[in-house]
Write a protein that holds these residues in place. Structure first.
Motif, PDB file in Angstrom:
ATOM      1  N   ALA A  54       0.823  -1.208   0.000  1.00 31.67           N
ATOM      2  CA  ALA A  54       0.000   0.000   0.000  1.00 31.67           C
ATOM      3  C   ALA A  54       0.859   1.260   0.000  1.00 31.67           C
ATOM      4  O   ALA A  54       0.630   2.189  -0.784  1.00 31.67           O
ATOM      5  CB  ALA A  54      -0.932  -0.007   1.211  1.00 31.67           C
ATOM      6  N   VAL A  55       1.858   1.298   0.871  1.00 35.19           N
ATOM      7  CA  VAL A  55       2.707   2.486   0.992  1.00 35.19           C
ATOM      8  C   VAL A  55       3.586   2.659  -0.239  1.00 35.19           C
ATOM      9  O   VAL A  55       3.681   3.743  -0.827  1.00 35.19           O
ATOM     10  CB  VAL A  55       3.567   2.394   2.263  1.00 35.19           C
ATOM     11  N   VAL A  56       4.226   1.560  -0.655  1.00 37.22           N
ATOM     12  CA  VAL A  56       5.147   1.634  -1.794  1.00 37.22           C
ATOM     13  C   VAL A  56       4.398   1.972  -3.081  1.00 37.22           C
ATOM     14  O   VAL A  56       4.885   2.733  -3.918  1.00 37.22           O
ATOM     15  CB  VAL A  56       5.914   0.302  -1.934  1.00 37.22           C
ATOM     16  N   ALA A  57       3.196   1.410  -3.245  1.00 39.90           N
ATOM     17  CA  ALA A  57       2.420   1.670  -4.457  1.00 39.90           C
ATOM     18  C   ALA A  57       2.041   3.142  -4.580  1.00 39.90           C
ATOM     19  O   ALA A  57       2.084   3.714  -5.681  1.00 39.90           O
ATOM     20  CB  ALA A  57       1.164   0.805  -4.464  1.00 39.90           C
ATOM     21  N   LEU A  58       1.667   3.773  -3.472  1.00 44.98           N
ATOM     22  CA  LEU A  58       1.328   5.197  -3.521  1.00 44.98           C
ATOM     23  C   LEU A  58       2.538   6.038  -3.910  1.00 44.98           C
ATOM     24  O   LEU A  58       2.429   6.970  -4.711  1.00 44.98           O
ATOM     25  CB  LEU A  58       0.797   5.659  -2.168  1.00 44.98           C
ATOM     26  N   LEU A  59       3.698   5.712  -3.367  1.00 44.56           N
ATOM     27  CA  LEU A  59       4.912   6.441  -3.734  1.00 44.56           C
ATOM     28  C   LEU A  59       5.199   6.267  -5.221  1.00 44.56           C
ATOM     29  O   LEU A  59       5.529   7.241  -5.924  1.00 44.56           O
ATOM     30  CB  LEU A  59       6.099   5.945  -2.898  1.00 44.56           C
ATOM     31  N   GLY A  60       5.055   5.037  -5.715  1.00 49.09           N
ATOM     32  CA  GLY A  60       5.271   4.790  -7.133  1.00 49.09           C
ATOM     33  C   GLY A  60       4.308   5.585  -7.991  1.00 49.09           C
ATOM     34  O   GLY A  60       4.685   6.147  -9.032  1.00 49.09           O
TER      35      GLY A  60
ATOM     36  N   GLY B 201       4.171  18.213  -3.012  1.00 54.64           N
ATOM     37  CA  GLY B 201       3.808  19.584  -3.335  1.00 54.64           C
ATOM     38  C   GLY B 201       2.692  19.728  -4.353  1.00 54.64           C
ATOM     39  O   GLY B 201       2.597  20.750  -5.031  1.00 54.64           O
ATOM     40  N   LEU B 202       1.816  18.724  -4.468  1.00 56.59           N
ATOM     41  CA  LEU B 202       0.702  18.796  -5.403  1.00 56.59           C
ATOM     42  C   LEU B 202      -0.452  19.587  -4.786  1.00 56.59           C
ATOM     43  O   LEU B 202      -0.591  19.654  -3.563  1.00 56.59           O
ATOM     44  CB  LEU B 202       0.216  17.393  -5.768  1.00 56.59           C
ATOM     45  N   SER B 203      -1.250  20.181  -5.644  1.00 53.17           N
ATOM     46  CA  SER B 203      -2.413  20.938  -5.164  1.00 53.17           C
ATOM     47  C   SER B 203      -3.487  19.972  -4.678  1.00 53.17           C
ATOM     48  O   SER B 203      -3.951  19.108  -5.433  1.00 53.17           O
ATOM     49  CB  SER B 203      -2.970  21.806  -6.298  1.00 53.17           C
ATOM     50  N   VAL B 204      -3.857  20.072  -3.415  1.00 52.40           N
ATOM     51  CA  VAL B 204      -4.864  19.195  -2.815  1.00 52.40           C
ATOM     52  C   VAL B 204      -6.002  20.065  -2.293  1.00 52.40           C
ATOM     53  O   VAL B 204      -5.793  20.914  -1.426  1.00 52.40           O
ATOM     54  CB  VAL B 204      -4.271  18.355  -1.667  1.00 52.40           C
ATOM     55  N   THR B 205      -7.191  19.874  -2.824  1.00 56.50           N
ATOM     56  CA  THR B 205      -8.340  20.681  -2.429  1.00 56.50           C
ATOM     57  C   THR B 205      -9.084  20.039  -1.262  1.00 56.50           C
ATOM     58  O   THR B 205      -8.857  18.864  -0.930  1.00 56.50           O
ATOM     59  CB  THR B 205      -9.317  20.838  -3.603  1.00 56.50           C
TER      60      THR B 205
ATOM     61  N   THR C 104      -3.497  11.866   0.277  1.00 52.15           N
ATOM     62  CA  THR C 104      -3.564  13.323   0.344  1.00 52.15           C
ATOM     63  C   THR C 104      -2.404  13.944   1.130  1.00 52.15           C
ATOM     64  O   THR C 104      -1.819  14.927   0.663  1.00 52.15           O
ATOM     65  CB  THR C 104      -4.915  13.783   0.921  1.00 52.15           C
ATOM     66  N   PRO C 105      -2.023  13.402   2.300  1.00 51.52           N
ATOM     67  CA  PRO C 105      -0.867  14.014   2.973  1.00 51.52           C
ATOM     68  C   PRO C 105       0.432  13.848   2.194  1.00 51.52           C
ATOM     69  O   PRO C 105       1.260  14.766   2.174  1.00 51.52           O
ATOM     70  CB  PRO C 105      -0.811  13.290   4.329  1.00 51.52           C
TER      71      PRO C 105
END
Length: 298
Positions: free
Chosen positions: A16-22, A100-104, A92-93
């Protein structure tokens, strides 16, 4: 819970963690690469890999895939996918504070609702943690994967010409293709344990390869033209919903005991879908900056 299933769930958490980073590395690479051209998939893929961020994302994603295969071999698919999908709360975090992506606010709420739905699914899994549940009927498996593939193709066809909503729709298509791949991996996990690398010579391996590679191109295009957090959340939600559903449909995992538990599971699925729908920004103007122009034909 057996030791093997617990180990599988630990691998799922790592996945889960590694996939989000990828995913986030790939997003940075995709927007910096030339626009994907459907008529030239090989050329477009080569252009993507020329970007170091995309290549880094793929390397990280391969690590996540290894964790995923191990998890599917040891634990029920619905449990594995619930753990992986639960990692969506980190999106989101990570996107906001690290990349540094725009998160609404809409992104935060949408991902939160999706996470709540996943928590309900996890709470209604019952006694599925006793074995890996690898048995399946071949006809049911291939029908399920075929339906997902056809639905993904329909999504792609629905946004020919790259409309303003193409990014989220293509994200659904990529999620369905990868969901079909994951279900097929689960089906072949028994052969992986019994026959090792010989599993690469099976029909399941060919299906996994095709769905994964096509999903990769579709996902790249969705990352180029769609809001990044929304696209990643929708892709993840689509893949996880269909793989969790494959538990009882394909792999004989039992449904929750009692009406209340069954209703809770249905509510969980509804929240996941609602969160995915809510995540994209509602205004068309929000999508315009993310659109990448098509390059001129050589």
């Amino acid at each position: 819970m057996s030791l093997s299933v617990a180990t599988g769930l630990l691998l799922a958490l790592c996945c889960a963690v590694v996939a989000l980073l990828g995913f986030l590395f790939k997003q940075r690479g995709a927007v910096g690469a030339p626009a994907v051209q459907w008529r030239h998939p090989l050329r477009s893929t080569g252009a993507l890999f020329a970007n170091r961020w995309w290549t880094l994302g793929i390397v990280v994603a391969i690590g996540a895939w290894v964790f995923h295969v191990g998890a599917l071999a040891l634990a029920p698919i619905s449990l594995v996918q619930s753990v992986i999908a639960g990692g969506l709360v980190l999106l989101t975090p990570l996107a906001d504070r690290v990349f540094g992506l725009s998160v609404t606010r809409r992104d935060w709420i949408g991902v939160g609702i999706t996470a709540a739905g996943l928590a309900l699914l996890a709470a209604t899994l019952g006694d599925e943690a006793r074995s890996a549940h690898r048995s399946f009927d071949s006809a049911t498996l291939w029908l399920y994967v075929a339906v997902l593939t056809i639905a993904a193709v329909a999504c792609c066809g629905a946004v020919v010409g790259d409309t303003r909503r193409a990014g989220p729709v293509l994200a659904v298509a990529a999620g369905l293709l990868w969901g079909g791949s994951d279900v097929t991996i689960k089906a072949g996990s028994g052969d992986l344990i019994d026959h090792g690398l010989l599993v690469l010579l099976t029909p399941q391996a060919a299906v996994v390869t095709i769905l994964s590679l096509v999903g990769l191109v579709v996902s790249a295009r969705s990352l180029q033209i769609g809001p990044p957090v929304a696209v990643i959340a929708i892709t993840s939600a689509a893949a996880n919903v269909v793989t969790i559903a494959a538990g009882p449909v394909v792999f004989d995992e039992s449904l929750p005991d009692g009406t209340a538990a069954l209703i809770a599971r249905l509510v969980g699925f509804t929240l996941i879908v609602a969160g995915a729908v809510l995540t994209p920004g509602p205004a068309e103007t929000e999508l315009e900056p993310a659109a990448a122009p098509e390059p001129a034909a050589p």
